[in-house]
Write an enzyme that holds these catalytic residues in place. Structure first.
Site, mmCIF file in Angstrom:
data_model
loop_
_atom_site.group_PDB
_atom_site.id
_atom_site.type_symbol
_atom_site.label_atom_id
_atom_site.label_comp_id
_atom_site.label_asym_id
_atom_site.label_seq_id
_atom_site.Cartn_x
_atom_site.Cartn_y
_atom_site.Cartn_z
ATOM 1 N N GLU A 60 -2.030 -14.346 0.016
ATOM 2 C CA GLU A 60 -2.802 -15.399 -0.658
ATOM 3 C C GLU A 60 -3.217 -16.531 0.261
ATOM 4 O OE1 GLU A 60 -0.257 -13.848 -1.895
ATOM 5 O OE2 GLU A 60 -1.090 -12.942 -3.708
ATOM 6 N N HIS A 129 4.883 -14.219 -14.317
ATOM 7 C CA HIS A 129 3.546 -13.773 -14.731
ATOM 8 C C HIS A 129 3.115 -14.563 -15.962
ATOM 9 C CE1 HIS A 129 5.124 -10.392 -12.381
ATOM 10 N NE2 HIS A 129 3.880 -10.028 -12.148
HETATM 11 C C1 TPP Z 1 2.654 -13.166 -3.658
HETATM 12 C C2 TPP Z 1 2.267 -12.102 -4.613
HETATM 13 N N1 TPP Z 1 0.971 -11.754 -4.765
HETATM 14 C C3 TPP Z 1 0.591 -10.803 -5.639
HETATM 15 C C4 TPP Z 1 1.511 -10.147 -6.414
HETATM 16 C C5 TPP Z 1 1.078 -9.076 -7.430
HETATM 17 N N2 TPP Z 1 1.570 -7.781 -6.970
HETATM 18 C C6 TPP Z 1 2.702 -7.228 -7.464
HETATM 19 S S1 TPP Z 1 3.095 -5.815 -6.665
HETATM 20 C C7 TPP Z 1 1.727 -5.884 -5.694
HETATM 21 C C8 TPP Z 1 1.471 -4.818 -4.678
HETATM 22 C C9 TPP Z 1 2.639 -4.680 -3.739
HETATM 23 O O1 TPP Z 1 2.347 -3.656 -2.827
HETATM 24 P P1 TPP Z 1 3.445 -3.210 -1.790
HETATM 25 O O2 TPP Z 1 3.987 -4.390 -1.071
HETATM 26 O O3 TPP Z 1 2.865 -2.123 -0.950
HETATM 27 O O4 TPP Z 1 4.636 -2.660 -2.680
HETATM 28 P P2 TPP Z 1 4.518 -1.397 -3.686
HETATM 29 O O5 TPP Z 1 4.224 -1.969 -5.042
HETATM 30 O O6 TPP Z 1 3.436 -0.524 -3.183
HETATM 31 O O7 TPP Z 1 5.853 -0.739 -3.639
HETATM 32 C C10 TPP Z 1 0.971 -7.025 -5.985
HETATM 33 C C11 TPP Z 1 -0.306 -7.377 -5.329
HETATM 34 C C12 TPP Z 1 2.864 -10.527 -6.242
HETATM 35 N N3 TPP Z 1 3.840 -9.936 -6.973
HETATM 36 N N4 TPP Z 1 3.205 -11.482 -5.353
#
Ligand code: TPP
Ligand code: TPP
Ligand code: MG
Ligand code: MG
Lengths: 327, 337, 327, 337
Positions: A60, A129
Site C-alpha cells: 500500500e 475488515h
Molecule cells: C496490508 C494488507 N493489504 C491487503 C490485504 C488484503 N489481502 C488479504 S490476503 C491478500 C493476498 C495475500 O497474498 P500472499 O501474501 O501471496 O498470501 P496467500 O493469500 O497467497 O497465501 C490480500 C491482498 C491485507 N490482508 N493486508
C-alpha cells in the site's frame, strides 16, 4: 436517470472519467482481471487494459507513493486500497507526502490524487475488515475527505474528487455497495466537495451524520414522524473541509442536535462537529449536544452477537433521536 | 588526436568543455557547501546539511541524464546534483536564508529540501525514502504516456532500509519502469555506521531481489559514475527497466551542523577518507590530459568566489515571506490549475 | 529533590527503570554512542551497553514492530522515534498491532510497549521537525497517550508508562527539553496515567491544555492576575484516556473554558474535550467553549516570521484568556 | 536395519512414529480444511480461508522446530502448522464458529487468525506481514535474555513485497538474530499471479540483500522441508543468524470462500498442480518403506473423521460470547498481569 446501486455508481464514475480523460487510471490490488474484491472495477480492465487498470504488488505504501509520483507528473491516479483497514501502511505517504506537496513547494508542485477505500462494518469482517479510519486522517490539512451515502452522491463526489486539484480520500461504505440503490443522472454532473446535504428537512431535532448511518437516521426519522417528531437529517458528505455553514444552519433550525457516526466516539469527526457548534451556537441550543457513535474498542469483533452489539442500526438511532426530542 | 583516443572522457563521449563544466560544478557545490557551514557558524542561518565528499557521484550522474527532460528526485545532500541541472547558487542561498523568493519552497522548508518544477526537480520532504515510490510513479507516467524520459532518485545507505525502498524497487521491477535508483552510500546514517545499519555487504546486491541489475561504483570517480548512469539510462530508455546504483562515498562532514561526529568516529578515520576526495583527483586528470592548469584554476576559483559572494548577499538581503502567507497554498486557490 | 531539566528527567526515568528491571531496554536511531539527537539517552549506552541501548537501522516500522514482538515476549521496550514526524511509517504497527493485541487475543497476549517521540515546533525545524501528531493516534482505543509539561511529570509519567501493561505513546515537547526545569524527587514515584493536574487554581476562567502551552498559559495567568483575573490551568498530562472528571470539575468551577493546544485545531484533542463539555455541562457554561490552537495548515514553515506566526506564545494565549474573561 | 539406513527420514533423524504423525497431521489439516469449505457452503459459517496444498510445507517445518519452546508467528493458511504444535481441531472449530471458548480470540477474529500463548502461537492480525518484525522482536528477546529458542514466521509471496518484510529482515540480518522467515509461495496473491507481484524469479534470493542464506524448497516435499528448516534452526541456535526459506507450493483453492478464481486462472492450471499434492506423495513414501498400508490408512481416516465430527458438533453447539463482552480487554483490567 437510471436506478443504480452505490457500487455501480462508483464504477460508472471511474468509467466515465477514464473515457473523458486519458490521464485518469486506476491502480490497486486485484483491480484488474478480478475487478476488485468487491467488484468496483469490474469491466474496466476489459475496456481500458492492463496499463490503465493496473494490478499492483501487495504494497500500500507503494500504491499510494507511486500514485503520488504519477499525480505530480500530471496524471489523475485513482489508488484503491482494498480495505481502509489496509490503508495504514500508506499513512506516511498520504499524510507526510500527498497532503503537503502543494504547501511545501509553495504551490509549485501539486498532487491531484484520489485514494479510494472501503470502510465500515456489519459484514462479518472482524477487526480488520470493518474499521472506519476517518479520524486518523481527519484534521490533516491538505487532504480532502468525502464519504457518500447514496448512489447519486457516490458518483458525483467521485467525479469531483477525480477532477479536484488536491488529494482526496474517498471512503465508500461496504454495507452500502449493494444495499443502497438510487437514481443517478446519465449526463455528466458532480457533487461539489465541501457541501453537506439536507437529506430530510425537519423542525424538531437535527441529526448530523455521514455514510451508512444516514440511512439509519432516515429510517428512524420516518418512524418518529408517525409520532409527530420531525427530524432534520444533515448528510455531511464531505468530512474535510467541513461545511460549517450547513452544520450551523441545520442546528439553528431545531436547536437540538444528535451527531451520529459508526467510527468510534472518542476523537471522531463528531467531536469536531460538536466543538464547532459549541463555539458558535451555545445559546441557540435547547439540549446538550448528543453523540451516538461506535464504542471505544479497537474494532468490532466478528462473532455475530458482538458485531450486532457494536453496529448502529435504525432502532438504536431512533431511540437516541427520541431521547433528544423528549429532552 | 592521438591523446583524444586515449582520454577516458572522450571514450565516454564527453567533450573537453563538458568535463571542465563537470569539474566547475563539483567545485561550485563544494564552495557553496563550505559557505553554508560558515554562515551557520556565524549565526547567519540556523542549520546546514553538507554534501561534501559526494559531489563527484552527483555530478557524474547528473551529466549522464537529460536536463529538463528526465525527472530528478534528489535528497538533502545533492547540491552538486541540483546545480548540475539548473538550480543556481542564488536559488540555494535563498533557500538556506528561508526567503520568499526561494524557488524550492518559498522559505517554508529546511535547506536541502529541493524542488523546482521548471527544472524537473521534484519537491522533497524530510521523512527519508518517500521519494523512491514517487520516482517510480514518474517512471510509470513515462510508460503510460509513452514518453522517453527516465526518473532518477537518490537516497542514503540508511534510507535503503525503509520499507519504501523495497516497495518502490519491487513495483518498478515488476513493471520494468524507466527509473534509476542511486544510493549514495556515505557509510553512516547520522551516528550509525554501515555495519550496524545494513545487513548485506553491498546495497547494490539488493537489486537481485527485484530482478534488475545493481552496480556498485566508486563515487569519487566522476567519469565512472557518468559511465554507469549513462548505461542505466540507456537500458531504461530501451524499456529494459530499472537499475540500482550504489555510489560508494564517505560523509566527510558531521551529519549536519547539529551533529558532533567525534562522539562516534575518529578524526583519523575522517582524514583517511579525505584522501579520496573526488575533486582534486578529477583536477589532476584534467591537468594530466592538458585541458586544465594553474591559471584556469585561479580564474575559475575567482569566478566561483564572486558568484557565491553575490548570491550570499542577495540571499541575505532578500525579503522574508509575509507572516500571513503561512496560511496560503494548503489547497488550490481561485485561479490555480 | 533535585532541580532537573525536562530532558534530564526523561533520561533519569529510563536510567532508573533500566537499573530496576533488566527487561527494560531502549531501541532507536542514534540512541547508542551518540545518546540520541537530543541527548535523551546520553550515558545510557556507556552504562548498559549495546544490547540494552540499541542503535537500530533507519526503519521506524521495524523499530516499533520489533519492539512489539519483544513486548509480547515479556520485555519492556522503549522505542524511540527520532522525531514524531518520522513516526508515521510506524502507524500500521502502532494502530493495527500494538493497540489491538490484547483485544484481539481476548486478553491472552499483551503489549507493554512505550513509544517515545519528540513533538512540537518553535525550533526552526520546518514542516517535518515541528509537528504535533497527537490527533493521528488520539481516539485509537487500546493506546494510551501522555504528554508531560514539567520535569516532575516527565519522569513520573515515563516510569508509569514503562510499568504500564498496555502500549503507551509518550510525547515529549522538544521546546521543553532544556527550557523547562523543575524539582524532581530522588526517590521512586510515578505520575498515574489518566490523571490531569491543576497547575494553577483559579475562579474566573479555565484553561485546559497540555505540553508546552501549559507554560504559556501559566505565564499569561500571572499577567492576568495583576488585573484581578484568576485563571485555572488544567494540564491534561494524559490525552488518552482523558480525565473526564477533572475536565468537568475544572470547567464547573469557572463556567468559562479555553482549550489550548499547538496541534492544529480541526480534529485535535481539543475538539473531544469541547465535545465532552458540551455533552455534560451545557448549562454550567457562561461563555461559548473557546479553542486556541495551531492553524489548519500542513505544518509550520521554517522561515522565522512564518514560524513565529504559527507558534502560540504567552501573549497570544493571554489575549485569548482576556477575551474569554471579558465575555 | 538395512532398510533403515536407506530411508530418508531416518537419515534426517526422524523415527517411523514421527513420520506417521507428520502424515496424520497433514491429513488432519486437509480434512479440517475441507470441512470448513463445506460448512461455509452450507451457511453454517460465514467465511473460510483454505491452506489446501500447503500442508506438507507447514508440517515439514513445524516438526523441525521445538514445540512450546520456539515461538511461532503463523499466517492465515497455517492450519497444518498450528495443528502440529498444539492447536486442536476443536480449537479451530471454535474459531470458525466464532465462539466464546475459541482460544485464538474468543470469537473476535476471523478464522485463520491464530493465537494461543500456551503453545507459543503469537496472536496475528489481518494486515499482512506485520508479524515479520514481531518475529524479529521475539528473536531479539532470545538474544537479550540469552534463551536458546528461535522464532519462526510465515507469510505469502505477495506479502513479501510489504515494507515490513524488508525492514524486519534487515534488522534481523544486522543483529544476526535467531529467526526463520518462511515464505509460502503459492504463486498467487488473491488474483495477482507471481510474475505481476514479485520482481525477481526467486523470493529466496532476497536474503542476499540482508546478508543471510535464502533457500528455495519444494513445499510438497515434507521431508525436504523438514531438513531445510532443521538446518536453519541449528544455524540460528549457533548464533549464525536468520534464514529465509521459500516453500514453493500452489494455492489449490480459491483465495477464500469469497473468491471466484476462475475469473483469473483456468481449471486446467489448477488440476495440473493438484498432481503435485504432497499428501499422497508422502503416503506413497510411507507405504514404499513399509510403515504404512491400506488398513492403517482406513483406521486413521476413520479416527480423523470422528475427531472432526466431534469438534464440529462441539464448535457448533458451543455458546457465543455475550454481547457486552465486546467492551472488555481494551486495556488491562483489575487483576490482569
Ligand atoms: C496490508 C494488507 N493489504 C491487503 C490485504 C488484503 N489481502 C488479504 S490476503 C491478500 C493476498 C495475500 O497474498 P500472499 O501474501 O501471496 O498470501 P496467500 O493469500 O497467497 O497465501 C490480500 C491482498 C491485507 N490482508 N493486508
Ligand atoms: C523516516 C525518517 N526517520 C528518521 C529521520 C531522521 N534522519 C534524518 S537523516 C537520517 C540519517 C540518514 O542516513 P542515510 O540514509 O545514510 O543518509 P545520509 O544522511 O548518510 O546521507 C535520519 C535518521 C528522517 N529524516 N526520516
Ligand atoms: Mg549515509
Ligand atoms: Mg500467495
Amino acid at each position: 436517470m437510471a436506478m443504480l446501486t452505490y457500487l455501480d455508481a462508483i464504477r460508472l464514475a471511474m468509467k466515465d472519467e477514464m473515457e473523458r480523460d486519458e490521464n485518469v487510471f486506476v491502480l490497486g490490488e486485484d483491480v484488474g482481471l478480478k475487478g476488485g474484491v468487491f467488484g468496483t472495477t469490474k469491466g474496466l480492465h476489459a475496456q481500458f487494459g492492463d496499463d490503465r487498470v493496473m494490478d499492483t504488488p501487495l504494497a500500500e505504501s507503494a500504491i499510494s507513493g507511486v500514485a503520488i509520483g504519477a499525480a505530480m507528473y500530471g496524471m489523475r491516479p485513482i489508488a484503491e486500497m482494498q480495505y481502509s483497514d489496509f490503508m495504514l501502511p500508506a499513512t506516511n505517504q498520504i499524510i507526510s507526502e500527498a497532503a503537503k506537496i502543494r504547501y511545501r513547494s509553495n504551490n509549485d508542485w501539486t498532487c491531484p490524487l484520489v485514494v479510494r477505500a472501503p470502510i465500515g462494518g456489519g459484514v462479518f469482517g472482524g477487526l480488520y475488515h470493518s474499521q472506519c479510519p476517518e479520524s486518523i486522517f481527519f484534521g490533516t490539512p491538505g487532504l480532502k475527505i468525502v464519504v457518500p451515502s447514496t448512489p447519486y452522491d457516490a458518483k458525483g463526489l467521485l467525479i469531483a474528487a477525480i477532477r479536484d486539484l488536491d488529494p482526496v480520500l474517498y471512503f465508500e461504505h461496504k454495507k452500502c455497495y449493494r444495499m443502497i440503490t438510487g437514481e443517478v443522472p446519465d449526463e455528466d454532473y458532480i457533487v461539489p466537495i465541501g457541501k453537506a446535504d439536507v437529506k430530510r428537512d425537519g423542525t424538531d431535532i437535527t441529526v448530523i451524520t455521514y455514510g451508512l448511518t444516514v440511512h439509519f437516521a432516515l429510517q428512524a426519522a420516518e418512524e418518529l414522524a408517525k409520532d409527530g417528531i420531525n427530524a432534520l437529517i444533515l448528510d455531511l458528505r464531505t468530512l474535510q473541509p467541513l461545511d460549517r455553514d450547513a452544520i450551523l444552519e441545520a442546528v439553528k433550525k431545531t436547536g437540538k442536535v444528535l451527531i451520529l457516526h459508526e467510527d468510534n466516539k472518542t476523537g471522531g469527526v463528531g467531536a469536531e462537529v460538536a466543538a464547532i457548534i459549541a463555539e458558535e451556537l451555545m445559546y441557540d441550543l435547547d439540549a446538550p449536544i448528543m453523540r451516538l457513535c461506535g464504542y471505544d474498542v479497537p474494532a468490532m469483533p466478528i462473532s455475530p452477537p458482538l458485531e450486532k452489539f457494536y453496529m448502529l442500526n435504525a432502532e438504536k438511532v431512533q431511540e437516541a433521536m427520541l431521547q433528544l426530542a423528549r429532552y | 588526436m592521438v591523446i583524444a583516443q586515449l582520454t577516458k572522457h572522450r571514450q565516454l563521449g564527453l567533450s573537453d568543455e563538458q568535463v571542465i563544466e563537470m569539474y566547475r560544478t563539483m567545485m561550485l557545490a563544494r564552495k557553496f557547501d563550505e559557505r553554508g557551514l560558515i554562515l551557520q557558524r556565524a549565526g547567519k542561518i540556523n542549520f546546514h546539511v553538507s554534501g561534501i565528499g559526494q559531489e563527484a557521484a552527483q555530478v557524474g550522474a547528473a551529466f549522464a541524464l537529460e536536463k529538463q527532460k528526465d525527472y530528478f528526485l534528489p535528497y538533502y545532500r545533492d547540491y552538486a546534483l541540483v546545480l548540475s541541472i539548473g538550480m543556481t547558487v542564488k536559488d540555494l542561498m535563498l533557500a538556506i536564508f528561508a526567503k520568499a523568493e526561494d524557488p524550492n519552497s518559498g522559505g517554508r522548508q529546511m535547506p536541502g529540501h529541493f524542488g523546482y518544477k521548471k527544472h524537473h526537480i521534484v519537491t522533497g520532504s524530510s521523512p527519508v525514502t518517500t521519494q523512491v515510490p514517487h520516482a517510480v510513479g514518474f517512471a510509470l507516467a513515462a510508460k503510460l504516456k509513452k514518453q522517453n524520459f527516465v526518473s532518477f532518485v537518490t537516497f542514503g545507505d540508511g534510507s535503503s532500509n525503509q520499507g519504501d525502498f523495497h516497495e518502490g524497487c519491487n513495483f518498478a521491477g515488476v513493471h520494468k519502469l524507466p527509473v534509476i535508483f542511486m544510493c549514495e552510500n556515505n557509510q553512516y546514517a547520522i551516528s550509525v555506521p554501515y555495519h550496524k545499519q545494513v545487513g548485506c555487504a553491498r546495497i547494490a546486491d539488493r537489486a537481485i531481489g527485484y530482478g534488475f541489475p545493481g552496480v556498485a561504483v566508486d563515487g569519487n570517480d566522476v567519469l565512472e559514475m557518468y559511465r554507469v548512469v549513462k548505461e542505466a539510462r540507456e537500458r531504461a530508455i530501451r524499456g529494459e527497466g530499472p537499475t540500482l546504483i550504489e555510489a560508494i562515498v564517505y560523509r566527510v562532514s558531521p551529519h549536519s551542523t547539529s551533529d558532533d561526529d567525534m562522539a562516534y568516529r575518529t578524526k583519523e578515520e575522517v582524514d583517511m577518507h579525505i584522501q579520496n576526495d573526488g575533486i582534486p583527483k578529477f583536477r589532476a586528470y584534467l591537468e594530466e590530459i592538458g585541458v586544465w592548469n594553474e591559471q584556469k584554476e585561479a580564474a575559475m576559483q575567482q569566478a566561483i568566489a564572486q558568484e557565491i559572494k553575490e548570491a550570499t548577499e542577495y540571499g541575505d538581503k532578500a525579503p522574508f515571506p509575509t507572516p500571513e502567507s503561512t496560511l496560503r497554498h494548503v489547497y488550490a486557490e481561485e485561479g490555480d490549475i
